[in-house]
Enzyme design. Structure first.
Site, PDB file in Angstrom:
ATOM      1  N   ASP A   1       0.157   4.827  64.955  1.00 34.28           N
ATOM      2  CA  ASP A   1       1.508   4.997  65.486  1.00 34.28           C
ATOM      3  C   ASP A   1       2.044   3.645  65.877  1.00 34.28           C
ATOM      4  OD1 ASP A   1       3.867   5.694  66.572  1.00 34.28           O
ATOM      5  OD2 ASP A   1       3.062   7.160  68.002  1.00 34.28           O
TER       6      ASP A   1
ATOM      7  N   HIS B   1       9.204  12.757  66.275  1.00 40.67           N
ATOM      8  CA  HIS B   1       8.566  11.446  66.176  1.00 40.67           C
ATOM      9  C   HIS B   1       8.209  11.185  64.715  1.00 40.67           C
ATOM     10  CE1 HIS B   1       6.759   7.957  67.826  1.00 40.67           C
ATOM     11  NE2 HIS B   1       5.504   8.291  67.557  1.00 40.67           N
TER      12      HIS B   1
ATOM     13  N   CYS C   1      11.090   5.035  66.288  1.00 41.00           N
ATOM     14  CA  CYS C   1       9.882   5.357  65.548  1.00 41.00           C
ATOM     15  C   CYS C   1      10.055   5.253  64.042  1.00 41.00           C
ATOM     16  CB  CYS C   1       9.372   6.733  65.938  1.00 41.00           C
ATOM     17  SG  CYS C   1      10.613   8.025  65.828  1.00 41.00           S
TER      18      CYS C   1
END
Lengths: 311, 696
Positions: free
Chosen positions: B488, B472, B428
């Site tokens: 995202d 995250h 991420c």
């Protein structure tokens, strides 16, 4: 019952007080002891009138009186008597010793050895003598007045606590008041009066009076007081040895006897207080003070009625 | 009773102390030097040998040497100097050595009281339900030891003695529980009077303040709990659960961080508080709220994690200009907040100059290939932001990008270039970082957001548990019409990371062990349900017992007692305690009046009457004696008193006396005595009837 007895006892007391001058309380205690069928321990220096008191007591009650001087070489047989072979009958005959009397003055008991002491003390407890498998009962009443020198004197055998316990009361006469002493010095000698002393009580009357003692009433309130006193002797921090149950019984008996002497059919706290020091003085062992001083101290600390908690 | 009690501690008493000290000290080995326990055991054994006569009691010199060695050991153990750990270690050292000088009963009592204190101090380290249970066990054993060291004669064998002591101790602890509950529910929750130094044993956990590719990979593997949350109405779908923690604006070519400079917490707080966006109503409220409650595990950091954007929040928190919620202090105890978020709200309708500056910063001259790529795509998209973003995400999706937790190193310079063009492997942080870079490269304000995504739903407890492996990173992009919008980029590469949760995702990555563990869990539903139940229990404990703070207390009490003020609460608590004290006193018989018999009460009355007249009877003095004493000074009074004494004697000591009559007589006499005047030096103070005078 008391109404008839008190004149008799008062007469006896009066007679005694004529001989022993200025010692009314002590004389009364001595008579109390006799009435309660207990034995009396007189602790005093020589020459204070111990013998006179014992003799007078016997005289007034019309009792047979003997005196034994206890010395360090006294043997039990000297007291009890001995079996002697009789060549005529070819048997052993028991010759009774001076113990066989109604009032025995054991003078200077702590001068003799423990062996002789114990012979006397056994007789006091059992009221009979065993010799060669035969029992010889002692006369009734059997009243021992033992005198003792203060234990600090040399050449004495200390009486152990267990034997002191056999004496109902321990009293001392002490020095006379100056006024009394002066009268004595002026020639009013008790010893001479002693010879003229007539018996006031007959042995039968004495016996009847002695039977009256246990019948003197005690209420719960009084027994509470006595128990508070006894408890105090056992719990007080200055006490090492408190009153035994035998001591407690002695206290009750002496208080009853004192009440009888006062001409009362019931016991008052005053009676208990009057006899307490004489009963407890030789039985208590204090941490700091002598038994007698301790008894006085306790007496002044225990609540009579029990409003406040006992100290 | 009269004999002095032997107050030395016996052999069995020492064994009791040993057991109690061991139980108390054991949990501290997790945080403090373990060798304190052998010291304690050795001290007790020494003392036991002294009792058996094998050793001598150590003298002052030996003791001083031992203590010096112990202190030296602590110095060498490397505990920081002014810290709670060190203070506790010193206390434990004393506790361990004390058993060496336990001779008298009072020494043993000191050890046991210290033990009670240590049981309480253990809660500084952990407040879990198990720690609570262990504390209860410790209390019971300590109480048992307190009973065990008392000198007592017993006919029981050792085993039975231990059992009876423990039984009594358990009973005593159980008896204390009602009081504990009262104190727990009612005692005011005061703020701490001083703050404790940070505990080194409790290192910072959770999200890091910097994001350098490679950082979050370590964290993702941790299975520790971060926080738990409950939702009031509906539970949002998993894919919407973005728990926002920090925003990272500054990029130096390698690391993303919050601000260009390093700030300490206080300064940082002032910095973000100064631009309080919510205060200026720089947002447009839209849609329905998600109401939720979150209980955070102490992390040693101030960051809290909330849904975006959380607009209403209750708790000891501050809110920053970038819509984040932070704890007011570094969290060392579980923090609870109640909040509501409005996901459809438009944030920052106007972007402040500072914020735009922060969100557009890029390092000078780095990553030329990425800049080139960005310009190309920007042109291709016709300078349309949405199309530009789509292009980027499409690129991530279609090209050979891989999601992995162990990506290759990217070097120190041009890291974005290295990732986008060469390695193409990352997690991420890599995707979020390069996404923001691409945005800023064409002048679109954007920032990295770190926090947690998703969480594990606990069916038993109806709450969401978020673990460290849920950490995250994602991005926010600002546009004039829509404000800050979340993207995202990781979902473009690994959609299952978000839809299935990182736990499932990790399982694929991490190999056999974890897979088999999951297989076991899946095949044994009761096992997973059991672990969920345990977790739910732990949550309830945290939520209601550990988290029972001032606000919760106020709520609970309002529910029970209705509206109340702090004064009434204080009064209620005080009166409860006073009442308990009085009850206890009554039970002890403190105010029990001695029950007096008739004669005792009469005597008491008499004493009081005469005390007023100046005559005090000694308790040991009989009435008759007293009457005589008084007569000698006050003839009239004495006469009455003598009458009283006579009647009193017959009432108390003559069983033949008529009680009723005598009692009446006595009462009459008491009245007379009360009224009787006192004469002084033969002269009467109050005038009297002539007959009385002639009597006297």
């Amino acid at each position: 019952m008391t109404a008839t007895t008190s004149p008799l006892l008062n007469a006896a007391l009066n007679a005694l007080n004529q001989v022993i001058l200025g010692k009314a309380h002590t004389v009364r205690l001595a008579l109390t002891c006799l009435l309660a069928e207990g034995h009396l321990l007189l602790e005093d220096l020589p020459g204070m009138g111990k013998t006179t008191l014992a003799h007078a007591l016997a005289q007034v009650c019309g009792l047979e009186y003997k005196r034994v001087q206890f010395t360090s070489d006294l043997l039990p047989a000297d007291l009890i008597g001995a079996s002697i072979f009789d060549p005529k009958t070819t048997t052993f005959q028991f010759h009774r010793g001076p113990l066989f009397t109604q009032v025995l003055l054991a003078d200077e008991l702590n001068r003799t050895t423990p062996k002789a002491q114990s012979a006397l003390l056994e007789a006091m407890e059992e009221k009979q003598i065993s010799m060669d498998g035969k029992s010889y009962p002692l006369p009734k009443p059997f009243f021992v007045i033992a005198t003792q020198n203060p234990q600090s004197q040399s050449g004495t055998f200390h009486l152990p606590e267990s034997q002191l316990d056999r004496f109902l009361l321990r009293i001392s006469l002490g020095y006379p008041d100056p006024a009394v002493e002066r009268a004595m010095l002026q020639g009013r000698n008790g010893r001479q009066l002693l010879l003229q002393l007539k018996p006031v009580l007959s042995p039968a009357e004495l016996k009847a009076l002695q039977h009256l003692v246990p019948q003197i009433k005690m209420t719960d309130a009084l027994l509470d007081y006595i128990q508070r006193l006894i408890a105090c002797t056992r719990e007080h921090e200055r006490c090492q040895v408190g009153l035994s149950p035998r001591g407690a019984l002695a206290l009750v008996r002496a208080a009853q006897s004192w009440a009888l002497l006062q001409g009362r059919g019931f016991v008052l706290p005053e009676d208990v207080q009057a006899v307490f020091v004489a009963v407890a003085g030789h039985r208590l062992v204090g941490r700091h003070e002598q038994g007698e001083a301790l008894a006085r101290l306790l007496l002044s600390q225990v609540d009579v009625v029990g409003v406040n908690r006992a100290a | 009773m009269g004999c002095p009690m032997n107050k030395t501690i016996t052999y069995s008493g020492m064994l009791w102390l040993l057991a109690a000290q061991f139980v108390v000290m054991l949990p501290f080995t997790l945080y403090l030097p373990w060798w304190l326990i052998p010291i304690m055991v050795a001290s007790v054994i020494w003392r036991l040998r002294v009792l058996k006569g094998y050793s001598a009691q150590p003298n002052a010199l030996v003791k001083t040497l031992l203590v010096a060695m112990g202190v030296g050991g602590l110095v060498l153990s490397g505990l920081p100097f002014p810290s709670l750990d060190l203070m506790l270690a010193v206390l434990l050292l004393g506790f361990a050595f004390k058993s060496l000088e336990v001779v008298q009963l009072r020494d043993g009592v000191i050890v046991i009281f210290l033990g009670y204190l240590l049981v309480a101090l253990h809660f500084l380290y952990t407040q879990e339900i198990l720690a609570g249970a262990y504390g209860l066990l410790g209390m019971t054993i300590l109480t048992g030891a307190l009973i065990g060291i008392q000198p007592a004669v017993t006919v029981l064998n050792p085993f039975e003695t231990v059992r009876s002591h423990l039984k009594l101790a358990t009973l005593m602890v159980l008896q204390a529980i009602p009081l504990m509950l009262i104190i727990f529910f009612l005692a005011p929750r005061l703020p701490p009077l001083w703050s404790l130094p940070m505990m080194p044993g409790q290192t910072k956990t959770g999200i890091s303040e910097r994001m350098t590719p490679g950082d979050i990979a370590d964290l993702t593997r941790s299975t520790e709990l971060a926080f738990r949350a409950t939702f009031k109405n509906t539970r949002p779908p998993q894919a919407q659960l973005y728990w926002r923690g920090l925003t990272l604006n500054y990029f130096d070519g390698k690391t993303w961080q919050q601000l260009p400079e390093d700030y300490d917490f206080i300064n940082f707080k002032n910095q973000v508080k100064g631009e309080y966006a919510l205060f200026n109503k720089n947002f447009e409220l839209r849609g329905d709220p998600i109401e939720y409650e979150a209980l955070y595990v102490p992390s040693g950091q101030p960051w809290l994690f909330t849904l975006t954007p959380t607009l209403n929040v209750e708790g000891d928190v501050i809110r920053a200009a970038d819509y984040r919620v932070m704890a007011n202090t570094i969290t060392q105890s579980p923090a609870l907040i109640k909040a509501s978020s409005y996901p459809q709200t438009i944030r920052d309708t106007k972007l402040t100059h500072t914020m735009r500056h922060l969100a557009s910063q890029l390092p000078q001259g780095s990553d030329p290939r990425t800049h080139e790529l960005a310009q190309r795509w920007w042109r291709e998209s016709g300078q349309n932001v949405e199309r530009y973003i789509k292009l980027i995400l499409h690129h991530f999706r279609t090209q050979e990008f891989y999601y992995t937790l162990s990506p290759p190193l990217l070097g120190d310079q041009n890291t974005i270039d290295a990732f986008l063009f060469d390695s193409r492997k990352g997690f991420c942080s890599h995707y979020a970082g390069s996404f923001v870079f691409l945005m800023r490269a064409v002048g679109i304000p954007a920032r990295v957001v770190v926090g947690y995504q998703g969480g594990k739903w606990n069916e038993q407890g109806n709450y969401l548990a978020v673990y460290q492996y849920d950490a995250h990173a994602w991005v926010e992009v600002w546009q004039p019409e829509t404000g800050w919008v979340e993207y995202d980029p990781t979902t473009a590469v690994a959609p299952s990371r978000v839809t299935e949760g990182s736990d499932a995702f990790l399982a694929q990555e991490e190999g056999l062990l974890r897979q088999s563990f999951r297989a076991v869990q899946n095949n044994l539903p009761w096992l997973s349900s059991l672990s969920q139940q345990l977790d739910a229990l732990q949550y309830q404990w945290q939520r209601w017992v550990v988290g029972y703070d001032h606000d919760t207390q106020a709520n609970v009490l309002r529910k029970w007692l209705g509206d109340f003020s702090i004064t009434t609460l204080t009064l209620v608590i005080l009166s409860v305690f006073v009442a308990l004290g009085v009850l206890w006193g009554i039970w002890l018989g403190l105010w029990r009046k001695p029950r007096l018999t008739l004669e005792q009460s009469l005597m008491h009355e008499l004493d009081q009457i005469l005390a007023k007249k100046g005559f005090k009877r000694e308790p040991a003095q009989t009435v008759g004696d007293f009457a005589q004493q008084v007569s000698s000074k006050q003839a009239d009074l004495g006469k009455l008193l003598q009458q009283f004494a006579q009647h009193f004697e017959s009432l108390c000591y003559n069983p033949m006396a008529n009680k009723a009559d005598t009692t009446q007589q006595l009462k009459r006499l008491l009245k007379q005595l009360k009224k009787a005047p006192i004469t002084q030096l033969g002269r009467k103070i109050a005038p009297l009837k002539p007959s009385r005078i002639s009597e006297g």
